[in-house]
Scaffold this active site. Sequence first.
Site, PDB file in Angstrom:
ATOM      1  N   GLU A 125       0.817  -1.218   0.000  1.00 24.61           N
ATOM      2  CA  GLU A 125       0.000   0.000   0.000  1.00 24.61           C
ATOM      3  C   GLU A 125       0.848   1.265   0.000  1.00 24.61           C
ATOM      4  O   GLU A 125       1.702   1.461   0.868  1.00 24.61           O
ATOM      5  CB  GLU A 125      -0.929   0.016   1.218  1.00 24.61           C
ATOM      6  CG  GLU A 125      -1.848   1.228   1.249  1.00 24.61           C
ATOM      7  CD  GLU A 125      -2.876   1.174   2.359  1.00 24.61           C
ATOM      8  OE1 GLU A 125      -3.706   2.097   2.444  1.00 24.61           O
ATOM      9  OE2 GLU A 125      -2.860   0.197   3.148  1.00 24.61           O
ATOM     10  N   LYS A 160      -8.634  -0.569   0.903  1.00 23.89           N
ATOM     11  CA  LYS A 160      -9.705  -0.998   1.809  1.00 23.89           C
ATOM     12  C   LYS A 160     -10.528  -2.040   1.071  1.00 23.89           C
ATOM     13  O   LYS A 160     -11.035  -1.787  -0.023  1.00 23.89           O
ATOM     14  CB  LYS A 160     -10.608   0.173   2.226  1.00 23.89           C
ATOM     15  CG  LYS A 160     -10.080   0.943   3.426  1.00 23.89           C
ATOM     16  CD  LYS A 160      -9.954   0.056   4.636  1.00 23.89           C
ATOM     17  CE  LYS A 160      -9.106   0.696   5.723  1.00 23.89           C
ATOM     18  NZ  LYS A 160      -8.707  -0.324   6.717  1.00 23.89           N
TER      19      LYS A 160
END
Length: 341
Positions: free
Chosen positions: A144, A160
């Site tokens: 990420e 997410k």
Amino acid sequence: MRPAVSFAYAGGRLATGLADVTTDPAALDSRGWWAVVVTYEGKVTCARFADVRPAPHPGGVWAPPGEWSSSLDESAYVAGVERIRDAIADGVVYQANLCRVLSAPLGAGADIAGLGARLARGNPAPHAMTLRVPGLEVASASPELYLARDGDVVESRPIKGTGRTADDLLPKDRAENVMIVDLVRNDLGRVARPGSVEVPGLCELEEHPGLVHLVSTVRARLAGGGWPELLAATFPPGSVTGAPKSSALTLLDELEPVPRGPYCGAIGWVDADSRRGALAVGIRSFWTEDGMLRFGTGAGITWGSDPRREWRETELKAARLLEVAAGGAGQDLDERGTARP
């Protein structure tokens, strides 16, 4: 015994010749190539290296760690999820990311370079980094991007939504992703030129070893300032805190019994000469501390969360990485006794 040599490895480049270590992020706007770690609690380590070159990951001895324990067992984690759902019902937060830290005794003679090399082979990640400087050792396989910077253009790619396959993803995952995108837009808006914040990618499916994620892209053009202002406006990363961020931070401080350390902080590099850099969110990351190997895992909680499903998500995120650290493959987290203290 000779002291271990400091180094950093990221993006196919090996950095050696430690020249400076500082806690001042303003150094990232000065000169040279820096390795950067910021703990979730805000402790900054910036290490400047004199020699940076393309190279394979350095090797090193790795010994599997001892038995893992967790800062929150299953019952405590489930209770924490319920507390967050109550807070959502009361309008305190919309979402919060509840985390736990796993700890195990370091194996005899274990070298963080050896673990980083194992991760590079067994769990390659776009923002992986291994770092050893005095007082800090980290091996990260983060997928990420927290902040990438190229001149005055800044980009963040929050994750997410996690599952083994795309079929595991729920409407809750997309809703959570959109919530965090709004938070990241607001954070970047504090330091961006008016009207420059955009979302060129929303809830795009990305495949990683053993997992799929929903990933969005938020981009902006800085109005001025440098890394200190950028970090002050956006840290800790929104995807690992919650919304509203200030309320989520207060709630999580009550629910999580130990510091997160580098987990959920920032791990990466900055080339001050070219005004470029990339800091990952410090997930899927190991670090050493007081003779222990530590690793964090967590899940984003919304009103639609099922507490035991969220616990299982934390196991899913940890399983492959712990298998790599143990030197095995194909073993379930529960079978190895790593999920519960």
